[in-house]
Enzyme design. Structure first.
Site, PDB file in Angstrom:
ATOM      1  N   ASP A  85       0.866  -1.174   0.000  1.00 50.34           N
ATOM      2  CA  ASP A  85       0.000   0.000   0.000  1.00 50.34           C
ATOM      3  C   ASP A  85       0.909   1.232   0.000  1.00 50.34           C
ATOM      4  OD1 ASP A  85      -2.136   1.731   0.011  1.00 50.34           O
ATOM      5  OD2 ASP A  85      -3.198   0.764   1.658  1.00 50.34           O
TER       6      ASP A  85
HETATM    7  C1  BGC Z   1      -5.191   3.187   0.183  1.00 47.80           C
HETATM    8  C2  BGC Z   1      -5.402   2.126  -0.876  1.00 47.80           C
HETATM    9  C3  BGC Z   1      -5.359   2.745  -2.248  1.00 47.80           C
HETATM   10  C4  BGC Z   1      -4.040   3.471  -2.424  1.00 47.80           C
HETATM   11  C5  BGC Z   1      -3.854   4.083  -3.799  1.00 47.80           C
HETATM   12  C6  BGC Z   1      -3.993   4.058  -0.117  1.00 47.80           C
HETATM   13  O1  BGC Z   1      -3.981   5.165   0.724  1.00 47.80           O
HETATM   14  O2  BGC Z   1      -5.051   2.567   1.438  1.00 47.80           O
HETATM   15  O3  BGC Z   1      -6.622   1.481  -0.663  1.00 47.80           O
HETATM   16  O4  BGC Z   1      -5.507   1.755  -3.227  1.00 47.80           O
HETATM   17  O5  BGC Z   1      -3.974   4.506  -1.452  1.00 47.80           O
HETATM   18  O6  BGC Z   1      -4.681   5.130  -4.042  1.00 47.80           O
END
Ligand code: BGC
Length: 763
Positions: free
Chosen positions: A282
């Site tokens: 993530d």
């Molecule tokens: C979130 C994810 C997301 C990623 C990309 C993160 O802050 O936890 O769910 O896919 O950002 O946008």
């Protein structure tokens, strides 16, 4: 034209047009292709493939293209049009080995057309409708050159204080697992390599929905049996359905961050489940290993993550900066790097990008003149799916449906809220294209003066909350308060109510209140809106609450004040039309809650499938020394699976084909469901099982199947469920998945609480 030979395949590179006209020779099988390519790559090129970069203010486009051409980026996310992504793919085609880029995006509940939020999709209990939303999202995203979505999000959420409850499909393992499979199949179609399809990255692996206290990014501590029984199956279902990618959770699990968790990433995901795709971290999660307190610096963080099997680092410099040194010193063996690169290249192969790097980018002359054109939307489908996702919670004296000739006061800060109705993570959705509740109701009635609008209240009068919610909206604030005094707005709404036959109040949360990093300590409708509802109630006019929110709210007082309550969540681009369809009775609501509504925040957790305990509270009996709160009942406000219709249904007793089930055999449980009301309507017949006595305490009931049925007035249908030993299995103390002989209760109902019961023995 310059032709280059890549693994024996002739690819012409000078322009995409020329390239696309070259008849494509079939690629060698994936393993062979990837192994050959790996041999040609330098260490720097390999590390480059592991970097997943966000397109945003941090890195100017010019610089990104340079980095790509130098082989230093593997994929990007957040750029969402063909003309944005084409120059990046061109840059990749100028790199030494022409390894294509992939382009990712958070396509969570629609892309251009915004469908209801995931929690609302789950409320439909309609796998065809949910699948349709995913198919359209994939088609629209792929037409905008997106190759991969960070979805489905299948984190089981049992604590609605967690703002990301809105992004998932609710509290129930079986329902979420069914949806996980449907969504992966919808995104990927027959293969993510085909045009119109995109790869799914199931998230957040694992257990992110169980953060302590519902506070985002917090710790998760959980027994292995609960993990296997309740929280892991949805991810597993997505992987069994072929999800090509996994996004790793930000949380730790029993003290070990998912991003450095060898057991999770290696033993469970790859060895036990046989996952063969790409694991992405993530956002910034590798460097966060330092703050988790398991890595002393970025170098150690990179080492831990690559060893655990995190293939790509999302928007985090750790791999790019630290892997060269770690490889040189031998702290990270070449084989760890190769394993990660193999997965990235394999995923690109699976996305069809080696066969055609411009598969989803297409030719410039075919680019849409206006990416935001309304003609690119799928409005009819969005309206149909949204109608199915609405849940009728209360309808005293048949207040609903409304008469189209009535004078209606439409009030509330969410009645005209084109941004909020899209919900959070609204991908490429445009607020200007949203149909608000005001628009939808106006579209439905002939005499437009009959709709009297007044805002009535701000979402919240707490300026610190407004500031918090607007913190990340760089272009324009999302939550804009009406500067008038609260009482002035209430007076205006009361006046509107007094002139009307019925009041419709659209109240709840702004979309940002149910989002990442939007945890709450209470689940009330904000005070400004509660005051409005109280003032409206005092007018004595019939009061309909239309709720917009991304999580269960504690609305006990407000539902008592109201005559009817319709839960609409955040219902997307066509939300207003769908809501009007239900309010005026052009569509008979059939949604059922995928998550329990507590009476108060202090009751949490209220999920229905809790384990049996030694001193259960029995309603109607004295509570002393039983498991309860003395200041609040144990029962939820609305149970899991609950939702009303404009017609009524009755259920017969549960009939079983036998009273014993032999291992390897099957047994059928059936009920007759009758539409006893005056309208055609759909309902969801739900089957729950209880393992009465086992080697461990088992859930008081667990959903094991359901069927959505449509019945005309007076019509009956026999709904039949087949049960086998498999439906009775659970993870025992040794984590073996077993069915133990003994008594099982079969409960069938139209919600999880009000059920008919029978029982049988497993031999
Ligand atoms: C979130 C994810 C997301 C990623 C990309 C993160 O802050 O936890 O769910 O896919 O950002 O946008």
């Amino acid at each position: 034209m310059r032709n280059m030979c890549l693994l024996g395949i002739v690819i012409s590179l000078a322009s995409h047009t020329a390239w696309a006209q070259t008849p494509a020779a079939p690629l060698p099988p994936k393993d062979v292709f990837v192994a050959e390519l790996l041999k040609k790559m330098s260490v720097d090129e390999k590390i480059g493939q592991l970097r997943l970069i966000s397109i945003g203010p941090e890195m100017p486009r010019e610089m990104i293209r340079k980095e790509i051409a130098a082989g230093r980026i593997g994929g990007t996310f957040n750029s969402i049009s063909r003309d944005e992504n084409r120059p990046m793919q061109d840059a990749a085609m100028r790199s030494r080995l022409q390894i294509p880029m992939f382009f990712a995006y958070d396509v969570i509940h629609g892309h251009r057309t915004i469908f209801p939020i995931s929690l609302a999709l789950a409320s439909s209990w309609d796998m065809d409708a949910i699948g349709l939303s995913g198919r359209i999202a994939a088609r629209e995203a792929s037409a905008d050159s997106i190759d991969l979505t960070f979805a489905p999000m299948v984190d089981i959420a049992r604590d609605p204080r967690w703002g990301r409850t809105s992004e998932g499909f609710g509290e129930d393992t079986y329902l979420v697992s069914r949806i996980a499979k449907v969504m992966v199949q919808a995104y990927q179609g027959a293969s993510p390599a085909l045009p119109g399809n995109i790869m799914a990255s199931v998230k957040h692996f694992a257990l992110y929905g169980a953060v302590e206290g519902g506070r985002d990014y917090n710790t998760v501590d959980m027994s292995p049996t609960r993990m296997f029984q309740d929280y892991l199956p949805p991810y597993h279902a997505a992987i069994e359905a072929g999800a090509g990618s996994v996004m790793v959770a930000l949380n730790s699990i029993n003290g070990v961050p998912a991003t450095s968790n060898m057991w999770l990433m290696q033993d469970l995901l790859r060895k036990d489940w046989g996952f063969k795709g790409v694991a992405v971290s993530d956002h910034g999660a590798i460097n966060e290993l330092i703050k988790h307190g398991v890595a002393k610096d970025s170098r150690e963080a990179a080492k831990l993550a690559i060893k655990a099997g995190i293939d790509m680092s999302m928007n985090d410099k750790a791999y790019g900066e630290e892997l060269p040194g770690l490889l040189k010193s031998g702290e990270v063996p070449q084989s760890d790097l190769d394993n990660a690169v193999r997965e990235v290249l394999g995923a690109k192969y699976d996305m069809g990008l080696f066969a055609d790097p411009y598969l989803r980018i297409g030719k410039a002359e075919d680019d849409p003149a206006d990416t935001k054109a309304d003609s690119r939307l799928h409005r009819a489908e969005a309206r149909e799916v949204a109608r199915k996702s609405l849940v009728l919670l209360k309808n005293q004296n048949d207040t609903l449906p409304l008469n189209k000739q009535a004078r209606i006061a439409l009030v509330g800060p969410l009645a005209k809220a084109p941004i909020d109705i899209m919900g959070s993570w609204a991908a490429a959705g445009q607020p200007a294209q949203s149909v608000t509740v005001f628009d939808g109701m106006r579209n439905a009635i002939a005499q437009q003066d009959n709709l009297i609008y007044a805002r009535g209240a701000n979402i919240t009068d707490d300026q610190s909350v407004v500031d918090y919610l607007n913190f990340l909206n760089f272009d324009a604030p999302e939550v804009v308060n009406d500067p008038r005094a609260a009482q002035v707005m209430i007076d205006e709404a009361v006046k509107a109510a007094q002139q009307a036959d019925v009041v419709v109040a659209v109240v709840g949360e702004s979309r940002g209140m149910s989002h990442e990093s939007s945890s709450r300590t209470n689940l009330d409708i904000p005070a400004s809106q509660r005051a409005l509802i109280t003032a409206l109630k005092a007018t004595g006019k019939p009061l309909v609450l239309v709720l917009m929110n991304g999580r269960p709210l504690s609305i006990d007082v407000q539902q008592q004040q109201a005559d009817a309550v319709l839960e609409t969540w955040f219902s997307g681009t066509e939300g207003g039309n769908a809501i009007a369809d239900v309010l005026f009775g052009d569509y008979n609501p059939s949604g059922k809650l995928p998550i329990t509504f507590p009476r108060s925040v202090g009751q949490i957790p209220t999920y229905y499938s809790h384990l049996s305990i030694g001193r259960p509270f029995t309603p109607g009996k004295p509570g002393n020394y039983t498991s309860q709160y003395f200041d609040e009942g144990n029962s939820p406000l609305y149970p899991f699976g609950y939702g009303l219709s404009y017609t009524d249904f009755s259920l017969s007793d549960v009939r079983l084909s036998a009273k014993t089930l032999k291992p390897g055999a099957t047994l059928t449980a059936s009920v007759t469901v009758t539409n006893t009301g005056k309208r055609a309507g759909e309902t969801v017949v739900q089957l729950y099982i209880q393992d009465v006595t086992a080697s461990m305490s088992r859930a008081v009931k667990e959903l094991k199947n359901f069927e959505k049925v449509m019945l005309n007035p007076g019509e009956q249908k026999v709904v039949q469920f087949t049960l086998s030993e498999n439906d009775l299995k659970f993870y025992n103390a040794q984590l073996q998945h077993v069915a133990e002989p003994g008594e099982f209760n079969v409960q069938i109902g139209l919600d999880s609480q009000n059920v008919q019961q029978n029982s049988f023995q497993l031999q």
